[in-house]
Scaffold this motif. Structure first.
Motif, PDB file in Angstrom:
ATOM      1  N   ALA A   1       0.827  -1.213   0.000  1.00  0.00           N
ATOM      2  CA  ALA A   1       0.000   0.000   0.000  1.00  0.00           C
ATOM      3  C   ALA A   1       0.855   1.255   0.000  1.00  0.00           C
ATOM      4  O   ALA A   1       0.436   2.305  -0.501  1.00  0.00           O
ATOM      5  N   GLY A   2       2.056   1.167   0.544  1.00  0.00           N
ATOM      6  CA  GLY A   2       2.930   2.321   0.615  1.00  0.00           C
ATOM      7  C   GLY A   2       3.758   2.566  -0.635  1.00  0.00           C
ATOM      8  O   GLY A   2       4.597   3.479  -0.653  1.00  0.00           O
ATOM      9  N   LEU A   3       3.523   1.767  -1.675  1.00  0.00           N
ATOM     10  CA  LEU A   3       4.328   1.881  -2.888  1.00  0.00           C
ATOM     11  C   LEU A   3       3.758   2.869  -3.896  1.00  0.00           C
ATOM     12  O   LEU A   3       4.268   2.978  -5.015  1.00  0.00           O
ATOM     13  N   GLY A   4       2.670   3.543  -3.548  1.00  0.00           N
ATOM     14  CA  GLY A   4       2.171   4.608  -4.403  1.00  0.00           C
ATOM     15  C   GLY A   4       1.322   4.175  -5.576  1.00  0.00           C
ATOM     16  O   GLY A   4       1.186   4.917  -6.551  1.00  0.00           O
ATOM     17  N   GLY A   5       0.767   2.981  -5.509  1.00  0.00           N
ATOM     18  CA  GLY A   5      -0.160   2.548  -6.544  1.00  0.00           C
ATOM     19  C   GLY A   5       0.485   1.885  -7.745  1.00  0.00           C
ATOM     20  O   GLY A   5      -0.216   1.499  -8.685  1.00  0.00           O
ATOM     21  N   ARG A   6       1.807   1.715  -7.730  1.00  0.00           N
ATOM     22  CA  ARG A   6       2.486   1.023  -8.821  1.00  0.00           C
ATOM     23  C   ARG A   6       3.653   0.217  -8.245  1.00  0.00           C
ATOM     24  O   ARG A   6       4.333   0.682  -7.331  1.00  0.00           O
ATOM     25  N   CYS A   7       3.864  -0.973  -8.766  1.00  0.00           N
ATOM     26  CA  CYS A   7       5.006  -1.768  -8.317  1.00  0.00           C
ATOM     27  C   CYS A   7       5.236  -2.915  -9.277  1.00  0.00           C
ATOM     28  O   CYS A   7       4.409  -3.194 -10.153  1.00  0.00           O
ATOM     29  N   ASP A   8       6.367  -3.573  -9.109  1.00  0.00           N
ATOM     30  CA  ASP A   8       6.589  -4.874  -9.726  1.00  0.00           C
ATOM     31  C   ASP A   8       6.156  -5.887  -8.676  1.00  0.00           C
ATOM     32  O   ASP A   8       6.843  -6.076  -7.663  1.00  0.00           O
ATOM     33  N   PHE A   9       5.025  -6.519  -8.883  1.00  0.00           N
ATOM     34  CA  PHE A   9       4.453  -7.372  -7.843  1.00  0.00           C
ATOM     35  C   PHE A   9       5.375  -8.532  -7.489  1.00  0.00           C
ATOM     36  O   PHE A   9       5.420  -8.957  -6.327  1.00  0.00           O
ATOM     37  N   VAL A  10       6.130  -9.039  -8.449  1.00  0.00           N
ATOM     38  CA  VAL A  10       7.071 -10.118  -8.156  1.00  0.00           C
ATOM     39  C   VAL A  10       8.167  -9.618  -7.223  1.00  0.00           C
ATOM     40  O   VAL A  10       8.383 -10.158  -6.134  1.00  0.00           O
ATOM     41  N   ARG A  11       8.867  -8.589  -7.657  1.00  0.00           N
ATOM     42  CA  ARG A  11      10.025  -8.089  -6.902  1.00  0.00           C
ATOM     43  C   ARG A  11       9.627  -7.497  -5.558  1.00  0.00           C
ATOM     44  O   ARG A  11      10.278  -7.749  -4.536  1.00  0.00           O
ATOM     45  N   ASP A  12       8.552  -6.719  -5.524  1.00  0.00           N
ATOM     46  CA  ASP A  12       8.223  -5.927  -4.340  1.00  0.00           C
ATOM     47  C   ASP A  12       7.334  -6.654  -3.337  1.00  0.00           C
ATOM     48  O   ASP A  12       7.303  -6.269  -2.164  1.00  0.00           O
ATOM     49  N   VAL A  13       6.616  -7.684  -3.780  1.00  0.00           N
ATOM     50  CA  VAL A  13       5.649  -8.330  -2.880  1.00  0.00           C
ATOM     51  C   VAL A  13       5.818  -9.850  -2.853  1.00  0.00           C
ATOM     52  O   VAL A  13       6.117 -10.438  -1.816  1.00  0.00           O
ATOM     53  N   ALA A  14       5.615 -10.492  -3.995  1.00  0.00           N
ATOM     54  CA  ALA A  14       5.508 -11.953  -4.027  1.00  0.00           C
ATOM     55  C   ALA A  14       6.774 -12.654  -3.556  1.00  0.00           C
ATOM     56  O   ALA A  14       6.700 -13.702  -2.907  1.00  0.00           O
ATOM     57  N   LEU A  15       7.927 -12.117  -3.884  1.00  0.00           N
ATOM     58  CA  LEU A  15       9.167 -12.770  -3.469  1.00  0.00           C
ATOM     59  C   LEU A  15       9.422 -12.651  -1.974  1.00  0.00           C
ATOM     60  O   LEU A  15      10.043 -13.531  -1.369  1.00  0.00           O
ATOM     61  N   ARG A  16       8.947 -11.590  -1.367  1.00  0.00           N
ATOM     62  CA  ARG A  16       9.361 -11.266   0.002  1.00  0.00           C
ATOM     63  C   ARG A  16       8.478 -11.890   1.081  1.00  0.00           C
ATOM     64  O   ARG A  16       8.974 -12.290   2.131  1.00  0.00           O
ATOM     65  N   TYR A  17       7.188 -11.969   0.835  1.00  0.00           N
ATOM     66  CA  TYR A  17       6.276 -12.463   1.875  1.00  0.00           C
ATOM     67  C   TYR A  17       6.538 -13.931   2.247  1.00  0.00           C
ATOM     68  O   TYR A  17       6.823 -14.235   3.421  1.00  0.00           O
ATOM     69  N   PRO A  18       6.480 -14.889   1.312  1.00  0.00           N
ATOM     70  CA  PRO A  18       6.736 -16.284   1.718  1.00  0.00           C
ATOM     71  C   PRO A  18       8.166 -16.510   2.171  1.00  0.00           C
ATOM     72  O   PRO A  18       8.427 -17.397   2.991  1.00  0.00           O
ATOM     73  N   LEU A  19       9.097 -15.722   1.648  1.00  0.00           N
ATOM     74  CA  LEU A  19      10.489 -15.807   2.105  1.00  0.00           C
ATOM     75  C   LEU A  19      10.571 -15.529   3.601  1.00  0.00           C
ATOM     76  O   LEU A  19      11.215 -16.269   4.354  1.00  0.00           O
ATOM     77  N   HIS A  20       9.910 -14.456   4.043  1.00  0.00           N
ATOM     78  CA  HIS A  20       9.962 -14.085   5.454  1.00  0.00           C
ATOM     79  C   HIS A  20       9.324 -15.171   6.326  1.00  0.00           C
ATOM     80  O   HIS A  20       9.845 -15.495   7.405  1.00  0.00           O
ATOM     81  N   VAL A  21       8.216 -15.749   5.842  1.00  0.00           N
ATOM     82  CA  VAL A  21       7.544 -16.792   6.619  1.00  0.00           C
ATOM     83  C   VAL A  21       8.458 -17.996   6.821  1.00  0.00           C
ATOM     84  O   VAL A  21       8.677 -18.455   7.948  1.00  0.00           O
ATOM     85  N   VAL A  22       9.020 -18.514   5.736  1.00  0.00           N
ATOM     86  CA  VAL A  22       9.790 -19.749   5.864  1.00  0.00           C
ATOM     87  C   VAL A  22      11.122 -19.504   6.571  1.00  0.00           C
ATOM     88  O   VAL A  22      11.613 -20.375   7.311  1.00  0.00           O
ATOM     89  N   MET A  23      11.710 -18.325   6.407  1.00  0.00           N
ATOM     90  CA  MET A  23      12.958 -18.054   7.112  1.00  0.00           C
ATOM     91  C   MET A  23      12.730 -17.925   8.619  1.00  0.00           C
ATOM     92  O   MET A  23      13.588 -18.308   9.414  1.00  0.00           O
TER      93      MET A  23
END
Length: 425
Positions: A145-167
């Protein structure tokens, strides 16, 4: 049936081993032709040992349920060419495997090593950490939500969320997550020139993977030493102090266990999450239906898993002569289980080339089947369900904001970039 009738056309065989075909979707044209014309044929691409290409859902199931007849560990578990197979054996002193994880194990070892951690990934234990996963999901949505309405969903969101969970489950400090992500991408993206280590050519895959694994091993060796001296309540402590038949597991098997959890535990989930968003961007009405009714989210997840099938194949080898799909498989023959083909089998899935979040039944093969079924399947589905619940409660609109792209890889692949424009409440 003669050898000529079994051999698939050379252009199809070369497509099956071309990493670029998995990025531009030509692989699905090849799979479709094979299912229709030669669903269990022999590929003889230049530079590779011959192998059977198993494209039908039923045949993949048949191989997967017979673990004594079709082994994972006797030959390479993923497709490699002759040069890289020889290099791997030279590096290891004869073994085709640079790692020895659950993926490369057969009975009786596989069951023993799987039992070490299986309880961690079953629903009763996952319920204990569901609240923490939801906290991580909410933070991820806040960051989006803080990215201003535009992002690369892979780089900015999808890669990071499950990574944090499993780590967090594994016990890797948050400040090291970036390193784990980079190494995972280098491991699974070794055939993609945008991701692979630049100092080594893509053709020298075994050499490249050895460098990546050395970095993984060096990191987790320190973790293991610490957890043996100071065990905690994390998965790393369990692995560091694990024993089989009263003996500590070997250093290679211990480090391999860390690597398989640290990599497979998030990469495939991120690919599926991004794949779901990609398809919803292309179908606003489907997005509205899922957003308005959270009970549809599990169906969306299963369809995204089927659609993306991040793990495209595993290899098996026959321990004895056998019959499969009406054809004779010889002892020692190598078989490629094409999960992404099975997941578009017209005999199993109605309109298989259409993404339908309400598809039922959805008997996809993306998690494998039988003894080698994915250890983390329940965690993956839980993570995605919680994330989509949190995201869709705030996401009002989302659309593509550029051209998406897939990784070039014939083992594990998924979205590499997904530029989106969105509005959130």
């Amino acid at each position: 049936m003669g050898e000529a009738d079994l051999t698939i056309p050379q252009d199809i065989a070369e497509t099956v081993v071309d990493p670029r075909a998995y990025a531009d979707e030509r692989i699905h044209d090849a799979y479709r032709w094979l299912r229709l014309n030669n669903p269990l044929g022999i590929a003889r691409p230049e530079g590779f040992d011959p192998f059977w290409v198993v494209t039908k859902h039923a045949d993949i199931l048949e191989v997967s349920r017979q673990n004594d007849l079709f082994h994972s560990g006797d030959r390479q578990t993923t497709l490699v060419n002759q040069v890289n197979d020889a290099r791997a054996r030279e590096i290891t002193g004869g073994s085709p495997h640079l790692v020895r994880s659950l993926v490369q194990m057969d009975p009786p070892d596989h069951l023993k090593y799987r039992a070490l951690t299986q309880g961690w990934f079953m629903p009763p234990n996952l319920r204990k950490i569901e609240a923490r996963i939801r906290e991580i999901a909410k933070t991820s949505v806040d960051q989006m939500a803080g990215l201003g309405g535009r992002c690369d969903f892979v780089r900015d969101v999808a890669l990071r969320y499950p990574l944090h969970v499993v780590m967090e489950i594994l016990g890797v400090p948050e400040e090291d997550e970036g390193r784990m992500l980079m190494l995972t991408q280098e491991l699974f993206g070794a055939q993609d020139p945008d991701i692979a280590r630049p100092e080594i050519s893509v053709e020298e895959t075994s050499k490249m993977l050895t460098g990546v694994l050395d970095d993984f091993y060096a990191y987790f060796d320190k973790i293991s030493i610490d957890r043996r001296a100071n065990p905690r309540g994390d998965l790393a402590s369990l692995i560091a102090n694990a024993s089989i038949d009263g003996e500590p597991i070997s250093g290679l098997e211990q480090l391999s266990y860390y690597v398989i959890v640290a990599t497979a535990g998030h990469d495939t989930t991120s690919s599926t999450t991004a794949g779901a968003i990609w398809k919803l961007c292309e179908d606003p009405e489907q997005f509205r239906r899922v957003k308005s009714d959270p009970s549809r989210i599990p169906g969306l997840i299963d369809e995204a898993i089927r659609w993306m099938t991040p793990v495209k194949h595993f290899m098996r080898s026959a321990t004895a002569d056998a019959e499969l799909g009406g054809r004779r498989i010889g002892k020692g023959d190598w078989l490629m289980l094409c999960y992404a083909s099975g997941n578009r089998d017209e005999e199993v899935f109605e309109d298989p080339y259409t993404f339908r979040s309400d598809r039922t039944p959805n008997r996809h093969l993306a998690f494998g089947y039988g003894a080698h079924v994915c250890l983390g399947q329940h965690l993956a589905k839980l993570e995605m369900r919680i994330f989509f619940e949190e995201l869709f409660s705030r996401l009002e609109r989302i659309e593509l904001d550029g051209e998406p792209g897939m990784t070039q890889a014939y083992f594990v692949n998924g979205p590499k970039k997904l530029p989106v424009r969105f509005e959130m409440s």
